[in-house]
Every structure is written in structure tokens, then in C-alpha cells.
Write a protein that holds these residues in place. Structure first.
Motif, mmCIF file in Angstrom:
data_model
loop_
_atom_site.group_PDB
_atom_site.id
_atom_site.type_symbol
_atom_site.label_atom_id
_atom_site.label_comp_id
_atom_site.label_asym_id
_atom_site.label_seq_id
_atom_site.Cartn_x
_atom_site.Cartn_y
_atom_site.Cartn_z
ATOM 1 N N ILE A 81 0.811 -1.144 -0.048
ATOM 2 C CA ILE A 81 0.020 -0.098 -0.083
ATOM 3 C C ILE A 81 0.966 1.129 -0.018
ATOM 4 N N PRO A 83 3.089 4.416 0.730
ATOM 5 C CA PRO A 83 3.093 5.335 1.871
ATOM 6 C C PRO A 83 2.829 6.792 1.508
ATOM 7 N N LEU A 85 4.447 9.406 1.108
ATOM 8 C CA LEU A 85 5.422 10.168 0.221
ATOM 9 C C LEU A 85 4.997 9.763 -1.301
ATOM 10 N N THR A 86 4.513 8.676 -1.473
ATOM 11 C CA THR A 86 4.293 8.277 -2.597
ATOM 12 C C THR A 86 3.077 9.321 -3.442
ATOM 13 N N MET A 88 2.687 12.241 -2.202
ATOM 14 C CA MET A 88 3.214 13.474 -2.059
ATOM 15 C C MET A 88 3.932 13.717 -3.417
ATOM 16 N N LEU A 108 2.039 13.575 6.585
ATOM 17 C CA LEU A 108 3.460 13.978 6.191
ATOM 18 C C LEU A 108 3.983 14.729 7.338
ATOM 19 N N GLU A 111 4.306 12.694 10.562
ATOM 20 C CA GLU A 111 5.069 11.361 10.468
ATOM 21 C C GLU A 111 4.294 10.103 10.946
ATOM 22 N N THR A 112 3.100 10.215 11.032
ATOM 23 C CA THR A 112 2.130 9.095 11.323
ATOM 24 C C THR A 112 1.518 8.422 9.983
ATOM 25 N N PRO A 113 1.836 7.130 9.595
ATOM 26 C CA PRO A 113 1.238 6.612 8.583
ATOM 27 C C PRO A 113 -0.506 6.898 8.449
#
Lengths: 217, 191
Positions: A81, A83, A85-86, A88, A108, A111-113
């Protein structure tokens, strides 16, 4: 003394016996139908997600390949799945103020998924591997349906043992060439290479595919 | 009557034992006490079972030497084919399949990247493309998490092929294919 049972009782007994049997059969058939119905197998399940992500826009509209986001699909059992960043890579510039995307930006900065809700979930006693299928000619569409037409991700296949075996017994009609694995709308039966030829190219031996230990290990 | 009592009791006992086994609810085998990939794990860091590697972790199969300046593998048709596939997956949404920079995402408002066919990028060494994929460039994010080092070289080699193709002339084409090109059925030329 008058007889306890009249003569009619004989045929009544038969009717009752047959009736009970018929009722039992009807109950089991009903139970089986319910057990294998979408209600039980979760076909059509489309849970609420933290962000209303739409495959229809990203795959159907933008033409993104599945592997842009599900990058583990060819190399591991788990498809992966994406992250934050993908997302973003595009949404750092695209739709940067959209309310819908607030959870992505928040993920982002803090920093929590994002916690996506699983759509497909096999029983834990079944072993499944994407790598084994995707590199052997089985396309995403054969199991996940027309993802490019899904505004909400939805489960299309029942994921029962019967369903797995219906293909494992005779995979040939479902095989595609490697460059069509992620294509949507490709028909293995009428487009491209023939199933028998692909069976040989991928060196698939259907005998082992039916063994219990292939999926229960 | 007493003659029948024993077998009757035995049969009843056997029946109730089988029934009680069947009634016994199996602990849920569908959801076993193990974490599947990415499963939520309450009380672990961030409530997730997938932990972030400690800073400085190195992948087991990582190559640790310095990055070579030139293509470290032989330039083969398979390498270019691999490069084409990876380029179309990861780069074409913005750079377009031709490398012109008019990809679909750019048409929807993403800043336009420079064309690969400019004189500057035609002169750039392959290592430059490798580095841009690894570390990103300006508003372009890094793709190191999704494109393995070998694939970065494959993409770099394929970009070079795209650049050369843009400036190719009829004289570069093998004689037999040249005939077909002249007749105009160019679509059959590409393998």
C-alpha cells in the motif's frame, strides 16, 4: 376397543417423514446459499477510507500504472500500500489546498502513516502470494476486476477456495503476456497470445496447483 | 430391560461426546494471533507492526561500494526493454513516454519538467539520470524507494535511447526496415 390409529395414519406417517426430509434439505440448501452469498464472502465490500482515494481518477483518468503505487507486487507476497510520500510526489504540487487531502498532508508533517482499511482479507490459514501470480501471467483484473472504474475500492471476487481452484484447475484461459499484467480491459480469451502457448512460456504445471499444501502451508 | 441399559448408556455417552466436540468453537483460525503485513499492533510504536528501520540500517543485498560513473552492466536489448517498462511506470506520468515533459499529470497542473531532448541533457552523463532518480531534483521527489539501483541504470540507458531516437535519420535504420518505413507502415517496424 377402537384402533389407536386410523388407516389414514399410514399415509400421514409417510407424508410427515418425507416432509421432514425435504425440510432438512431445504434448510441445508438455504444455509449453503447464505454461506456462499456476497453477505458471507464480502463481495461488494467497500469500506470507508481515511481519504476518499479514487482508482477511477488515478488509474482510469491519469493512466497511472498499478506499480507506481503498489510497487511490491512483483517482488513480494504482499502487493504493498503506498506510503504517504508516494501520494506527495504529486500532491506536493497538485490539489495542495484540497480539504479531502488534509489527512495526507497531516500524515506527512506528523510522520504518522495513514491507516487504510483492508478491503480484501483472506483467512490466516491460507497462503497467498502476488509474486507467484503476477510473474506467471495472471493479471490484476482477473482477481480484482475493473479497478480503473472504481471510485471506491471494492472487492469483486468471493476469495473462496472454490474460486481459487476454478482457476488453478485450468489456468490457461486466464493467462496474459507479461506486458499486459496491469492492463485493464484486456481479454485473455480474445486478445493476444493463446493460453496454451503461455502455459508453456511460463512453464506452468497445473498438477501441483491443486495440492492442499500449495495454499495451506 | 436391564440387558439393554448398558449399550444404551454407552451409545448416549458416545453421542454426547461427539456432539460436544462439534459444538466446541474452534479458536478463530481465520484471524490467528500473528501480525500480517502492516497489521495494526496496539501498544507498539505508532500502533503498527511494521517498524521503521533504525537509522543507518543497510539492506541485506545492498551494494555498498561507490556508485560507478558509467553503466556498470553490459548494454543489452533486455536492459533497454526493462528500462522502457520502468520508465513508462514511474516517469511517464510527468515526463511523457517520449520524454517531452507533457505527461498526464503535467496536463493537470503539475510544474512542467524540462524536455530530455535539450542539448544540455543530451550531453549529460548517464550518472546524472541515476542521481536524479535516487535523490530527486527540485520539485521532483526521489524515487529510490521504488526504483532499485539496477533499474535506475536501465532507465538512464533507456532515456539515452529516447534522446538518440529523436535525432535519428533514415540512414541509421537497417536497409531491410528502411524499405518498409518508406512504404509507410511504420507501426509494423517496432518489435
Amino acid at each position: 376397543m377402537a384402533p389407536l390409529f386410523r388407516r389414514r395414519a399410514n399415509s400421514l406417517a409417510v407424508v410427515i417423514l418425507v416432509g421432514i426430509l425435504a425440510l432438512l434439505v431445504a434448510i441445508s440448501v438455504f444455509a449453503y446459499v447464505v454461506y456462499r452469498s456476497p453477505y458471507q464472502t464480502d463481495v461488494g465490500y467497500a469500506p470507508e477510507q481515511p481519504v476518499p482515494f479514487s482508482h477511477q481518477h488515478h488509474v482510469g483518468g491519469l493512466g497511472l500504472d498499478c506499480r507506481y503505487c503498489h510497487s511490491g507486487v512483483e517482488t513480494s507476497d504482499f502487493a504493498g500500500i503506498p506510503p504517504t510520500l508516494t501520494c506527495m510526489t504529486c500532491h506536493s504540487q497538485e490539489w495542495t489546498n484540497a480539504e479531502m487531502l488534509a489527512p495526507v498532508r497531516q500524515s506527512l508533517t506528523t510522520e504518522t502513516p495513514l491507516s487504510w482499511t483492508r478491503v480484501h482479507d483472506l483467512a490466516d490459514y491460507v497462503y497467498f502470494s502476488h509474486r507467484a501470480h503476477v510473474n506467471n501471467g495472471v493479471g490484476c483484473e482477473s482477481c480484482h476486476g475493473r479497478v480503473d472504474k472504481m471510485p471506491m475500492t471494492v472487492q469483486k471476487a468471493p476469495l473462496t477456495m472454490k474460486w481459487c481452484l476454478s482457476c488453478h484447475r485450468n489456468p490457461a484461459p486466464n493467462l496474459r503476456p507479461l506486458d499486459e499484467i496491469t492492463s485493464m480491459g484486456y481479454s485473455p480469451a480474445t486478445d493476444g497470445a493463446s493460453g496454451q502457448m503461455l502455459m508453456q512460456r511460463y512453464r506452468i504445471h497445473p498438477d501441483t496447483l491443486k495440492e492442499c499444501a500449495t495454499c495451506h502451508r | 430391560m436391564t440387558r439393554l441399559a448398558r449399550p444404551c448408556i454407552a451409545a448416549l455417552l458416545a453421542l454426547s461426546m461427539t456432539l460436544s466436540i462439534a459444538a466446541c468453537d474452534q479458536p478463530h483460525m481465520e484471524d490467528q494471533a500473528k501480525y500480517e503485513t502492516f497489521e495494526a499492533a496496539p501498544e507498539w510504536a505508532d500502533d503498527q507492526s511494521a517498524l521503521t528501520p533504525v537509522p543507518g540500517s543497510v539492506a541485506r543485498d545492498a551494494r555498498l561500494g561507490p556508485v560507478p560513473d558509467e553503466l556498470p552492466m553490459p548494454l543489452t536489448a533486455e536492459l533497454l526493454e526493462r528500462g522502457r517498462e520502468r520508465f513508462n511506470i514511474y516517469c511517464s506520468p510527468c515526463h511523457a513516454r517520449t520524454g517531452s515533459g507533457h505527461g498526464m499529470v503535467v496536463q493537470r497542473g503539475f510544474p512542467q519538467p524540462p524536455t530530455f531532448h535539450s542539448e544540455r541533457l543530451r550531453q549529460a552523463p548517464l550518472r546524472h539520470f541515476y542521481d536524479v532518480i535516487s535523490d530527486g531534483f527540485g520539485v521532483m521527489y526521489a524515487y529510490r524507494d521504488r526504483v532499485a539501483p539496477e533499474d535506475r541504470w536501465a532507465i538512464a540507458a533507456y532515456i539515452r535511447a529516447l534522446q538518440l531516437a529523436r535525432h535519428a535519420s533514415l540512414a541509421d535504420v537497417p536497409a531491410d526496415v528502411r524499405q518498409r518505413l518508406k512504404r509507410g507502415d511504420a507501426t509494423k517496424v517496432t518489435p
